[in-house]
Design a protein around this motif. Structure first.
Motif, PDB file in Angstrom:
ATOM      1  N   UNK A  22      18.295  23.015  49.634  1.00  0.00           N
ATOM      2  CA  UNK A  22      19.540  22.257  49.727  1.00  0.00           C
ATOM      3  C   UNK A  22      20.388  22.822  50.859  1.00  0.00           C
ATOM      4  N   UNK A  23      21.351  22.020  51.331  1.00  0.00           N
ATOM      5  CA  UNK A  23      22.269  22.503  52.362  1.00  0.00           C
ATOM      6  C   UNK A  23      23.483  23.204  51.759  1.00  0.00           C
ATOM      7  N   UNK A  50      28.723  17.386  47.860  1.00  0.00           N
ATOM      8  CA  UNK A  50      28.295  17.652  49.237  1.00  0.00           C
ATOM      9  C   UNK A  50      26.786  17.576  49.425  1.00  0.00           C
ATOM     10  N   UNK A  51      26.029  18.062  48.452  1.00  0.00           N
ATOM     11  CA  UNK A  51      24.576  18.055  48.596  1.00  0.00           C
ATOM     12  C   UNK A  51      24.028  16.638  48.585  1.00  0.00           C
ATOM     13  N   UNK A  52      24.559  15.785  47.719  1.00  0.00           N
ATOM     14  CA  UNK A  52      24.083  14.403  47.680  1.00  0.00           C
ATOM     15  C   UNK A  52      24.525  13.621  48.920  1.00  0.00           C
ATOM     16  N   UNK A  69      14.110  20.653  54.189  1.00  0.00           N
ATOM     17  CA  UNK A  69      15.428  20.558  53.572  1.00  0.00           C
ATOM     18  C   UNK A  69      15.696  19.145  53.100  1.00  0.00           C
ATOM     19  N   UNK A  70      16.763  18.978  52.327  1.00  0.00           N
ATOM     20  CA  UNK A  70      17.138  17.659  51.832  1.00  0.00           C
ATOM     21  C   UNK A  70      17.547  16.719  52.966  1.00  0.00           C
ATOM     22  N   UNK A  71      17.919  17.262  54.123  1.00  0.00           N
ATOM     23  CA  UNK A  71      18.216  16.410  55.269  1.00  0.00           C
ATOM     24  C   UNK A  71      17.003  15.587  55.686  1.00  0.00           C
TER      25      UNK A  71
END
Length: 707
Positions: A83-84, A90-92, A300-302
């Protein structure tokens, strides 16, 4: 950020890659629904607060998670997804926008994503997909802006029943979230769809079904067992509906949970792997080309949104800052190592310590802090041996690359702090506050190292848990101890003020809220709760000033608007009350209190159609509301629909057996029907419920006189 589609792509991706490419800036060009036919549907499942290492498909041995393990079959499991930021909103936002938190401006819960943001949902909607989201935690409520691009965004939360509680604790069960998603799929799965499913059951406090609590006991693993059952049942439903053959399913989480590692119980404060390592599984539709079952490179989630778009054969958005992972899975030679960025400003924003930033590259992870840290995750996955002193040159090289990442990506225009409007400045000035254009907090890099204050932070967490469980005196003592050590902790002042409110110590509570506003005049919580205390002390005019200040700063703060509407009702100012409640519905269309109060006013004014509509909407939000059933019954009674009225009063009594007004109203029906014996009994039951209830006593006297 996208790559060319290789020859190994599936047939529909090759076909779709020939569609006209459009540039996604603010608006996104729409295509006809016909062009999406044949494209796979997409389901994105995010289980909030889920650690990857607690799943049996990731090697956990203390609990089996067969429901989630099934998702990995026929898919690709990413072993090192990150996650960032270890916070839900913020993460979603990073997940759905493929942008860094410092770029999109959402670095803490409770912030509002600006309009016209490009998200995975806005892109798929523009390509003709039906889009829907079903969220389990209030922290993702539509008012915070993540609803952009969704045709239907289901975030129905009854804040009325949780007044005074932590908004981060407000949730719906996974079963309820999935049930609503299934209902939507029944009507919308005939064409390509995008469904975002968010489960919040792993977030404290755990609220499990009684049967599961008895069999599993309390705690994280028990909550995970429940989530696994819910998702297992959802998976069976998808299989029975034959949806899995043509659906890309992505399973992930926004962040993990400390579970006492590094002395952190929950999440948000540190950025160790306990809260940053998340599961990520892509389960491919049937007939897709061959992809590896597992990938070990850090991602990463990005990278989720770009990967989805490339798989569908759709053009990438230039705003996306992640990369598609399809090339990584199809590579013939080793790929260049990608930088994985992480951060947390939570400790800085809420506890006065320095913010944290990290960079992971290959096997090493660097954490920028007043006391920097460097870990070799291949040998030390639990981050217990800090290599900073031993390998300072490597750490400094990582620090330089971390700075380069932040320099390379500049904040979007919408993420920059907006200047306060003249109305807000005037409102705060009238209250004696100096209105500033942004927070007065110190630079993010200032403050103690979070490691040096973790004991106090955990003490603060214990105080919050005590308060939420009703032990407010013990909570207050812990909070007072913290303020002796550091009187400048604004969150502690607010929490202590809330505890004092619960003890009806409003003068003391007011002092703490005012202390916060001296330091931060834009603190919405302080303005709101100051207004609450003034209201409880019957200083309505002072309450109105503070509530209006809260709304000037945060127009979406419906709790402040609800109390303002209530004060207007008490002053018999129905027009202003209506204005407040109607505005609430623009922020939260299903809000119980707004619909209920509008329904009450419409009933009093004889506007029957309007009263019925609002009261039915209130009951849709809270079917267990005895007050709403009673008011709806009163509306039917006043228009002479006696049987419909009787049904509502009976239901109100079933829900609240000592509801004097419902018994009284039921008696009025029987009296109109000349059923004097039953009317007598109903009026007596009203008095039994409330011996001081004068209308029932008067009705009995009139009944005796008429006889």
């Amino acid at each position: 950020m996208g790559r060319k589609i290789s020859s190994g792509m599936s047939g529909w991706a090759l076909v779709c890659s020939m569609l006209t490419t459009s540039v996604f800036l603010v608006g996104i060009s729409a295509v006809s629904t016909a062009e999406t036919q044949g494209l796979p549907s997409v389901i994105l499942i995010s289980v909030d607060t889920l650690r990857a290492d607690r799943l049996s498909c990731y090697g956990y041995r203390n609990l089996r998670t067969p429901g989630i393990d099934t998702i990995s079959q026929g898919g690709t499991l990413f072993w090192q997804a990150n996650a960032q930021v270890p916070l839900t909103l913020p993460s979603h936002v990073s997940l759905l926008t493929s942008t860094y938190p410092f770029v999109n401006g959402i670095e803490d819960n409770g912030q509002q994503l600006g309009p016209n943001v490009v998200t995975l949902a806005t892109i798929l909607k523009s390509r003709g997909y039906a889009t829907a989201a079903f969220v389990g935690g209030f922290v993702l409520d539509r008012r915070f802006g993540l609803n952009q691009g969704f045709d239907f965004y289901d975030s129905s939360f009854d804040l009325r029943r949780r007044a005074g509680g932590d908004p981060g604790d407000i949730k719906r069960s996974g079963e309820k979230v999935v049930r609503f998603a299934r209902q939507w799929l029944e009507e919308n799965s005939a064409r390509p769809f995008f469904v975002f499913l968010h489960l919040y059951d792993l977030h404290t406090p755990y609220t499990l079904p009684p049967g599961l609590r008895r069999s599993q006991g309390p705690g994280y693993d028990a909550a995970l067992s429940y989530v696994d059952q819910v998702l297992g049942n959802f998976w069976k439903y998808l299989a029975q509906r034959d949806l899995l053959k043509k659906t890309l399913v992505i399973f992930t989480s926004d962040h993990g949970e400390g579970l006492r590692e590094h002395d952190e119980s929950t999440h948000g404060y540190f950025i160790y792997q306990s809260t940053m390592w998340v599961p990520l599984i892509f389960r491919w539709p049937t007939g897709t080309g061959t992809y590896p079952a597992r990938l070990d490179e850090p991602v990463s989630l990005l990278d989720v949104a770009p990967t989805v778009l490339q798989f569908l054969g759709l053009p990438q958005s230039p705003q996306f800052q992640g990369r598609s992972l399809l090339g990584l899975m199809q590579r013939k030679a080793p790929a260049p190592e990608a930088e994985v960025y992480g951060e947390s400003r939570y400790g800085h924003n809420h506890f006065g310590v320095s913010s944290l930033r990290s960079l992971r590259l290959g096997r090493y992870k660097y954490i920028e802090a007043p006391k920097p840290e460097l870990y070799d995750l291949s040998r030390d996955p639990d981050e217990t041996r800090n290599l900073y002193a031993a390998d300072r040159s490597l750490a400094l090289a990582y620090r330089e690359r971390l700075g380069a990442v932040r320099s390379r990506f500049q904040p979007q225009q919408t993420a920059k702090p907006a200047a306060l409007s003249p109305d807000v400045v005037a409102k705060l000035s009238s209250l004696g506050y100096v209105a500033l254009s942004g927070s007065q907090s110190a630079p993010a890099e200032s403050g103690l190292d979070p490691k040096d204050r973790i004991a106090e932070y955990e003490q603060y967490g214990r105080a919050i848990v005590l308060a939420s469980s009703g032990r407010v005196v013990e909570s207050s003592e812990l909070l007072k101890q913290l303020l002796k050590k550091d009187p400048g902790l604004t969150d502690v002042h607010i929490s202590l003020g809330l505890s004092q409110q619960k003890q009806h110590q409003h003068n003391e509570a007011i002092q703490h809220f005012r202390e916060v506003l001296k330091k931060d005049p834009l603190n919405v919580l302080a303005h709101f709760n100051l207004g609450v205390s003034y209201y409880e002390m019957r200083q309505a005019d002072e309450a109105v000033k503070e509530l209006e200040a809260a709304l000037a700063i945060a127009p979406y703060y419906t709790r402040a608007e609800e109390l303002l509407g209530t004060i207007c009702l008490e002053k018999k100012d129905h027009e202003r009350a209506k204005s407040h409640f109607n505005h609430m519905l623009t922020v939260s269309p299903g809000d119980f209190s707004a619909h209920y109060n509008l329904g009450v006013m419409a009933t009093l004014e004889g506007r029957w159609e309007e009263s019925t509509r609002h009261l039915n909407e209130a009951l849709r939000a809270d079917p267990q509301s005895a007050e709403a059933h009673n008011t709806l019954g009163s509306s039917f009674l006043r228009r002479g629909e006696l049987e419909r009225a009787r049904g509502e009063f009976v239901e109100a009594i079933r829900l609240q057996p000592k509801f004097a007004w419902a018994y009284y109203n039921l008696g009025l029906i029987f009296r109109q029907q000349k059923k004097h014996g039953e009317a007598n009994r109903a009026f007596r039951q009203a008095l039994a419920a409330d011996p001081t209830f004068r209308p029932a006593r008067d009705a009995l006297e009139r009944l005796r006189d008429s006889n």
